[in-house]
Write a protein that holds these residues in place. Structure first.
Motif, PDB file in Angstrom:
ATOM      1  N   ARG A 203       0.827  -1.207   0.000  1.00 21.71           N
ATOM      2  CA  ARG A 203       0.000   0.000   0.000  1.00 21.71           C
ATOM      3  C   ARG A 203       0.861   1.257   0.000  1.00 21.71           C
ATOM      4  O   ARG A 203       0.475   2.286  -0.544  1.00 21.71           O
ATOM      5  CB  ARG A 203      -0.948  -0.011   1.197  1.00 21.71           C
ATOM      6  N   GLY A 204       2.052   1.155   0.616  1.00 25.79           N
ATOM      7  CA  GLY A 204       2.953   2.295   0.607  1.00 25.79           C
ATOM      8  C   GLY A 204       3.452   2.640  -0.776  1.00 25.79           C
ATOM      9  O   GLY A 204       3.744   3.798  -1.075  1.00 25.79           O
ATOM     10  N   VAL A 313      13.399  11.893  11.122  1.00 17.92           N
ATOM     11  CA  VAL A 313      12.833  10.571  10.845  1.00 17.92           C
ATOM     12  C   VAL A 313      11.351  10.604  11.153  1.00 17.92           C
ATOM     13  O   VAL A 313      10.949  11.081  12.225  1.00 17.92           O
ATOM     14  CB  VAL A 313      13.516   9.476  11.690  1.00 17.92           C
ATOM     15  N   GLU A 314      10.536  10.130  10.216  1.00 20.97           N
ATOM     16  CA  GLU A 314       9.092  10.047  10.460  1.00 20.97           C
ATOM     17  C   GLU A 314       8.538   8.766   9.864  1.00 20.97           C
ATOM     18  O   GLU A 314       9.033   8.264   8.855  1.00 20.97           O
ATOM     19  CB  GLU A 314       8.362  11.259   9.857  1.00 20.97           C
ATOM     20  N   ASP A 319      -0.947   2.877   7.568  1.00 19.72           N
ATOM     21  CA  ASP A 319      -1.746   2.687   8.775  1.00 19.72           C
ATOM     22  C   ASP A 319      -1.130   3.338  10.011  1.00 19.72           C
ATOM     23  O   ASP A 319      -1.621   3.164  11.120  1.00 19.72           O
ATOM     24  CB  ASP A 319      -1.949   1.189   9.041  1.00 19.72           C
ATOM     25  N   ALA A 320      -0.050   4.080   9.825  1.00 19.08           N
ATOM     26  CA  ALA A 320       0.588   4.781  10.947  1.00 19.08           C
ATOM     27  C   ALA A 320       1.486   5.867  10.395  1.00 19.08           C
ATOM     28  O   ALA A 320       2.179   5.665   9.407  1.00 19.08           O
ATOM     29  CB  ALA A 320       1.403   3.814  11.799  1.00 19.08           C
ATOM     30  N   VAL A 385      12.024   0.705   4.010  1.00 24.89           N
ATOM     31  CA  VAL A 385      10.963  -0.268   4.268  1.00 24.89           C
ATOM     32  C   VAL A 385      11.524  -1.343   5.187  1.00 24.89           C
ATOM     33  O   VAL A 385      12.504  -2.014   4.842  1.00 24.89           O
ATOM     34  CB  VAL A 385      10.444  -0.901   2.968  1.00 24.89           C
ATOM     35  N   GLY A 386      10.919  -1.490   6.363  1.00 25.92           N
ATOM     36  CA  GLY A 386      11.404  -2.450   7.344  1.00 25.92           C
ATOM     37  C   GLY A 386      10.864  -3.848   7.127  1.00 25.92           C
ATOM     38  O   GLY A 386      10.002  -4.081   6.255  1.00 25.92           O
ATOM     39  N   ALA A 387      11.354  -4.797   7.913  1.00 27.87           N
ATOM     40  CA  ALA A 387      10.964  -6.196   7.756  1.00 27.87           C
ATOM     41  C   ALA A 387       9.479  -6.420   7.994  1.00 27.87           C
ATOM     42  O   ALA A 387       8.905  -7.379   7.489  1.00 27.87           O
ATOM     43  CB  ALA A 387      11.783  -7.062   8.717  1.00 27.87           C
ATOM     44  N   ASP A 388       8.839  -5.541   8.761  1.00 23.92           N
ATOM     45  CA  ASP A 388       7.401  -5.694   9.014  1.00 23.92           C
ATOM     46  C   ASP A 388       6.554  -4.864   8.051  1.00 23.92           C
ATOM     47  O   ASP A 388       5.346  -4.726   8.235  1.00 23.92           O
ATOM     48  CB  ASP A 388       7.071  -5.295  10.455  1.00 23.92           C
ATOM     49  N   GLY A 389       7.189  -4.291   7.025  1.00 16.99           N
ATOM     50  CA  GLY A 389       6.467  -3.493   6.050  1.00 16.99           C
ATOM     51  C   GLY A 389       6.339  -2.028   6.421  1.00 16.99           C
ATOM     52  O   GLY A 389       5.834  -1.234   5.636  1.00 16.99           O
TER      53      GLY A 389
END
Length: 401
Positions: A203-204, A313-314, A319-320, A385-389
């Motif tokens: 979605r990002g 950093v943001e 969803d957040a 993009v982190g491991a959890d998306g």
């Protein structure tokens, strides 16, 4: 939107090769591209120099160029010609089996997929060239898949269809002596976590451009990809590769080759390092090759050591969202490929990202060159993009003075 100005269609006039002609013509027509139809006369290796010395036989009619070349192998001729005309896309039919002197998924197609300077569309023996369903994007949690989802979203937008993002959880074989020490893993739990992470990631990239469905399956990757493509009536599969062989990984090897052979629709394979076809002026920052990450962040750290720089950093996940810290004096940014960890260190605070699988930069794939250029003013903006998306935006800029 995809950027395609030159389409190369190699053919030996056989039924397998010619099955790809409607696909090549459709891609050329959709983007107003020039279609190059290449035929290769196979000559003995000893006559290669004499063959290359002969004048090329090219005939242009409107937006179609009929070309003939002589070469010891079809693959060499296709690769040379693709470079000669700066092809944006190669479209070729395959037999779904190996072969030496024909356009088959074997010596010729495998070499083109592995070495092509641009993306390749293959049309296998079971593929429906007229399929018009959603775009299927098989994804792994690594940087190469970031190219695939970006191209899949752009292709779906151009085609007026949707995207199905698929991840296959493959079985892990554990040697019998270790089974007592390793607790059992519930596949349902793994799939639930994958759906959440994949959804945030996709979605990002997609935003509101196209509808996206997320699917997770368990089993052998190539088989599941082909099965899902048939289930959803996919019109195109978009997959990424590193252009080298690999076992149980999303590289050009057992998985990507098998997908190209088995898929019930055309397959677009994007090789990391090859020319990409997503327009450079799209809103989404372009992917930075993983091989450049350590040097890129080291270059920015050297800048911060030599002059005042600040970092913000943001979180920018769908969803957040929200600032982690803003305009804090930068100490340095490091990426350690051994531990696969990214650290943003500022005065009094730091941000730690474990197993990032994509870094995207507003400077595009030239981010490393810009960071190393002493005259480049910045700022540098990245999406990690982190491991959890989860997606985090990092902005590094010189402190006004």
């Amino acid at each position: 939107m995809l950027h395609v100005q030159t389409v190369l269609f190699p053919t030996d006039d056989g039924p397998a090769a010619e099955a790809a002609r409607p696909v090549a013509e459709a891609w050329a027509r959709r983007y107003g591209a020039t279609l190059h139809v290449l035929r290769v006369e196979i000559v003995p290796p000893a006559s290669d120099l004499r063959a290359s010395a002969r004048p090329a036989e090219d005939v242009r009619t409107g937006d179609v160029v009929e070309a003939r070349r002589r070469s010891p192998t079809a693959a060499d001729a296709v690769l040379r010609y693709a470079g000669e005309v700066s092809a944006d896309l190669v479209v070729l039919g395959t037999h779904g089996r190996s072969g030496w002197d024909r356009l088959s998924l074997g010596s010729t197609a495998e070499a083109v997929l592995r070495q092509s300077p641009c993306p390749v569309v293959t049309v296998g023996p079971e593929a429906d060239a007229e399929a018009a369903g959603p775009v299927l994007a098989p994804l792994a949690f690594e940087s190469s898949s970031d190219l695939a989802i970006e191209a899949a979203v752009a292709a779906a937008a151009d085609l007026g269809t949707s995207v199905v993002a698929l991840h296959v959880v493959e079985p892990v074989e554990v040697p019998l002596p270790y089974m007592m020490a390793i607790p059992p893993v519930r596949v349902a739990d793994v799939e639930a976590r994958v759906v959440a992470a994949l959804g945030r990631w996709v979605r990002g990239v997609a935003g509101d451009a196209v509808p996206v469905d997320v699917d997770v399956r368990s089993g052998h990757a190539a088989f599941q990809i082909a099965e899902v493509a048939a289930e959803v009536g996919a019109g195109l599969v978009v997959q990424a590769s590193h252009g080298r062989r690999g076992v149980n990984r999303w590289l050009l090897g057992s998985v990507a080759e098998a997908v190209a052979r088995r898929a019930p629709c055309p397959v677009l394979t994007l090789r990391v390092g090859a020319r990409q076809i997503v327009r450079a002026d799209d809103r989404s920052p372009a992917a930075v090759p993983r091989a450049d990450w350590a040097e890129l962040f080291d270059a920015l750290s050297r800048r911060a050591a030599a002059a005042p720089y600040e970092v913000s950093v943001e979180v920018v996940s769908p969803d957040a969202a929200g600032a982690v810290f803003q305009s804090v004096p930068l100490v340095g940014i490091t990426y350690d490929p051994r531990s696969d960890e990214l650290d943003v260190i500022a005065e009094g605070v730091e941000r730690h990202v474990v197993r990032p699988f994509a870094v995207r930069s507003e400077a595009g794939p030239w981010a490393l060159d810009a960071a190393q250029d002493e005259g480049a003013p910045g700022p540098w903006a990245f999406v990690v993009v982190g491991a959890d998306g989860t997606r985090e935006r990092i902005v590094v800029r010189a402190v006004p003075g």
